[in-house]
Enzyme design. Structure first.
Site, PDB file in Angstrom:
ATOM      1  N   GLU A  86      53.660 113.595 -42.944  1.00 50.58           N
ATOM      2  CA  GLU A  86      53.425 114.451 -41.785  1.00 50.58           C
ATOM      3  C   GLU A  86      51.973 114.891 -41.755  1.00 50.58           C
ATOM      4  O   GLU A  86      51.343 115.054 -42.809  1.00 50.58           O
ATOM      5  CB  GLU A  86      54.315 115.702 -41.830  1.00 50.58           C
ATOM      6  N   GLU A 114      64.466 124.615 -37.880  1.00 46.73           N
ATOM      7  CA  GLU A 114      63.188 125.078 -38.418  1.00 46.73           C
ATOM      8  C   GLU A 114      62.034 124.300 -37.795  1.00 46.73           C
ATOM      9  O   GLU A 114      62.078 123.070 -37.692  1.00 46.73           O
ATOM     10  CB  GLU A 114      63.175 124.940 -39.938  1.00 46.73           C
ATOM     11  N   GLU A 156      63.142 120.559 -39.743  1.00 48.20           N
ATOM     12  CA  GLU A 156      64.442 120.201 -40.287  1.00 48.20           C
ATOM     13  C   GLU A 156      65.487 121.177 -39.765  1.00 48.20           C
ATOM     14  O   GLU A 156      65.157 122.197 -39.150  1.00 48.20           O
ATOM     15  CB  GLU A 156      64.423 120.236 -41.824  1.00 48.20           C
ATOM     16  N   ASN A 214      68.834 123.455 -41.097  1.00 52.28           N
ATOM     17  CA  ASN A 214      69.681 123.941 -42.176  1.00 52.28           C
ATOM     18  C   ASN A 214      71.077 124.131 -41.617  1.00 52.28           C
ATOM     19  O   ASN A 214      71.304 124.986 -40.746  1.00 52.28           O
ATOM     20  CB  ASN A 214      69.148 125.259 -42.744  1.00 52.28           C
ATOM     21  N   ARG A 232      73.837 125.593 -42.275  1.00 55.83           N
ATOM     22  CA  ARG A 232      74.542 126.659 -42.997  1.00 55.83           C
ATOM     23  C   ARG A 232      74.008 128.003 -42.526  1.00 55.83           C
ATOM     24  O   ARG A 232      73.088 128.070 -41.706  1.00 55.83           O
ATOM     25  CB  ARG A 232      74.301 126.521 -44.504  1.00 55.83           C
TER      26      ARG A 232
END
Length: 643
Positions: free
Chosen positions: A200, A275, A293, A295, A297
């Site tokens: 990246e 995120e 990304e 998450n 949860r």
């Protein structure tokens, strides 16, 4: 609705989930390892099941044991919390296959977002902006080197299966790329069993912005606005807040809409977080915010979202897992005020943030100094509990709400500055310094904030003089609390023992120790009008107090620098934390002056503790192999001729 819930986790998140379950009338089942047999989450549950030895790999990470515990207790659902098995698609599927309700997203959603390269490709196709870079299948050194050159340095190498800051390397120049790639792959293999990486573009003024999303089985997806988690240390979040400072309505609408598209792209159900990395070199702008990304949860920092929206996200999780739709529509959700959270860890900022484990003898988490209407503390331990070396060392999360950001920060700083934990060390003084830093107050924060301001954030190595004066007065002149004998009498000035001297002008020349370090000061008997005031506890032969979040233990100076006690006392005290590697005496044994009593290993050095005079050993409290904290009473030598 779920009738009995097993929480496949420990610590503060297990306690937090139980709190909501209890309010909803749902019975709870805890699981625990050997180390956690007496832990707070076990004590607060309705039932508890032992699942194995202390290492997580033999207990909390063994899915079969957790499912068996649910079946044995009649639990009909499993909530994974965060960490451990919370994003393990195979475990989620095993829970479902066992006929239990999985409180989390579908296994297919977890898998879709589990690898960073595949997730980026999926997000790109869903119209979600992603960071410029390379996530192709050709993993040859030659191809990766060429792609890094095309992206332009600096670049970031990331393990596709990474997390928690592992498997990440920033590379500033092409000459360093090959070595950084090899190091990244080696760490990724050891941590995740996967050596594949992606590249990246390195964002020079990065801010970590994330959006809370929620989906249900009826096709509904909403967002609950954004959080700013930019204040990080080694890629681990330390302070989080909501909403993100400097976020205008247009940019908020763009990033939150992108987050909803991301969740819908994987048919998401339950709580999740999208995120983003923001290039804040020109402020927050929609065209400079990129997907990192997802998450799949509940997040550690979910309380700040709850505080600004009035939503209980765990309740939503339990209702959605039971088949209900999301309780509110998007138009019903709004931001109210500002919330900020700090993670209180058992670690020593002055020693490179090394974990600080052991039994917590005293703990005041700002108790009595905050209003519960605008403060919240999610704790995982209480006084007399032990911080274990096997798990994440988080003690609690401290959250404050305010009408605006300035008020929320001030409230949180005021509460954390009064946190007292002893003898375990915490990062509370580090948090206070970060919250009070001028740049943080102005929201001039990127993910490099801590690295750039380290010198200003590391706590002082000595307490303030105001603190020392008040603590020493309390030590000498006020009654102590004794757990076995009740209050003791204050020391009379004319009988002050070795190490103290009374001057004619009502001052005392004092020799004391602050966390084991000797200090000498002239103490006025009467307080000065300009002194600040501190929370101080006089417990037995010491005063424990807190100064700007840092806990200090003040004792009379009993040592001459070699570990030998004063002739007036006979107490043998640990001059520093360490391991007892030899005990040369037994309870009741007669000893002579200078005789070695025991050996303490600390800071890679051996320290012999000797008898101050002829006498008899009493109260021997240690054995070889044991760990001791600074200022711990090891034994006492009682004069042989004493009456």
């Amino acid at each position: 609705m779920i009738a009995k819930l097993l929480i496949a986790n420990r610590g503060e998140i297990a306690c937090r989930i139980m709190r909501t379950a209890r309010a909803m009338g749902i019975a709870t089942v805890a699981v625990y390892s050997d180390a956690d047999a007496k832990a707070l989450h076990v004590r607060q549950s309705d039932e508890a099941v032992h699942i194995g030895p202390s290492p997580a790999a033999e207990s909390y990470l063994v899915g079969a044991k957790i499912i068996a515990a649910a079946q044995a207790t009649g639990a009909d659902a499993i909530h994974p919390g965060y960490g451990f098995l919370s994003e393990n698609a195979d475990f989620a599927q095993a829970v479902i296959d066992a006929g239990l309700t999985w409180v989390g997203p579908k296994p297919s959603s977890i898998r879709a977002m589990g690898l960073k390269d595949a997730a980026k490709q999926l997000m790109r196709s869903a119209g979600v902006p992603v960071t410029p870079g390379y996530d192709g299948l050709d993993q040859s050194v030659e191809r990766l080197t060429a792609e890094a050159e095309a992206i332009g340095y600096p670049v970031l190498i990331k393990a596709v299966a990474g997390g928690g800051g592992k498997g990440m390397r920033k590379v500033d120049a092409s000459a360093d790329f090959a070595a950084a790639l090899e190091s990244c792959r080696r760490e990724a293999k050891a941590s995740f069993g996967n050596t594949q990486v992606l590249l990246e573009k390195w964002i020079t003024s990065p801010r970590h912005i994330e959006v809370q999303v929620f989906g249900d089985a009826h096709g509904n997806v909403v967002h609950l606005f954004e959080r700013d988690c930019s204040l990080q240390r080694r890629h681990q979040k330390v302070i989080e807040e909501a909403p993100a400072p400097g976020m205008d309505a247009e940019t908020r609408e763009a990033i939150c809409a992108a987050a909803v598209r991301a969740a819908k792209a994987v048919d998401y159900e339950g709580a999740g977080t999208i995120e983003f990395i923001a290039d804040a070199s020109e402020g927050l702008r929609a065209d400079r915010i990129f997907f990192m990304e997802m998450n799949t949860r509940l997040q550690v920092e979910h309380p700040v979202t709850e505080e600004i929206t009035g939503v209980d996200l765990v309740e939503w999780q339990l209702r959605v897992a039971s088949g209900e739709p999301i309780p509110l529509k998007q138009e019903d959700l709004a931001i109210n005020g500002h919330a900020i959270e700090a993670r209180l860890y058992a670690e020593d900022p002055a020693k490179g943030f090394l974990p600080s484990t052991g039994k917590i003898e005293l703990m005041l988490l700002g108790d009595g100094y905050y209003d519960e209407s605008d403060h919240r503390i999610d704790r995982g331990v209480e006084p007399k509990d032990t911080v274990q070396p096997f798990y994440d060392p988080m003690i609690a999360k401290v959250i404050a709400w305010g009408e605006d950001r300035e008020e929320a920060i001030s409230r949180l700083s005021g509460t954390v500055s009064r946190i007292l934990v002893w003898p375990v060390k915490t990062n509370a003084p580090f948090i206070v310094r970060a919250l009070d830093h001028e740049a943080f107050r102005k929201a001039d924060v990127t993910t490099g904030f801590i690295e750039h301001h380290t010198d200003a954030l590391v706590p002082a190595d000595q307490p303030s003089q105001d603190f020392m004066r008040q603590a020493t007065r309390k030590l000498l002149l006020e009654p102590a609390i004794d757990a076995t004998e009740g209050a003791t009498k204050p020391i009379q000035l004319w009988s002050i023992p070795y190490g103290f001297r009374l001057n004619a002008d009502e001052k005392i020349a004092v020799a004391v120790r602050a966390n084991g370090a000797r200090q000498e000061l002239e103490l006025e008997i009467q307080p000065r009008a300009d002194e600040n005031w501190f929370e101080l506890l006089h417990v037995q032969d010491r005063v424990i107090g807190v100064d700007a979040g840092q806990t200090w233990c003040i004792t009379r100076d009993r040592h001459d620098g070699t570990g030998q006690a004063s002739a007036a006392d006979g107490a043998i005290i640990a001059p520093m934390p360490g391991k007892v590697i030899a005990v040369d005496v037994a309870e009741g044994q007669a000893v002579t002056a200078g005789q070695r009593l025991m050996v303490l290993e600390a800071m890679k050095m051996e320290h012999a503790l000797t008898a101050p005079f002829d006498g008899v050993v009493e109260g021997l409290a240690v054995s070889a192999g044991g760990q001791v904290q600074v200022e711990a009473m090891l034994c006492r030598v009682v004069p042989a001729t004493s009456e």
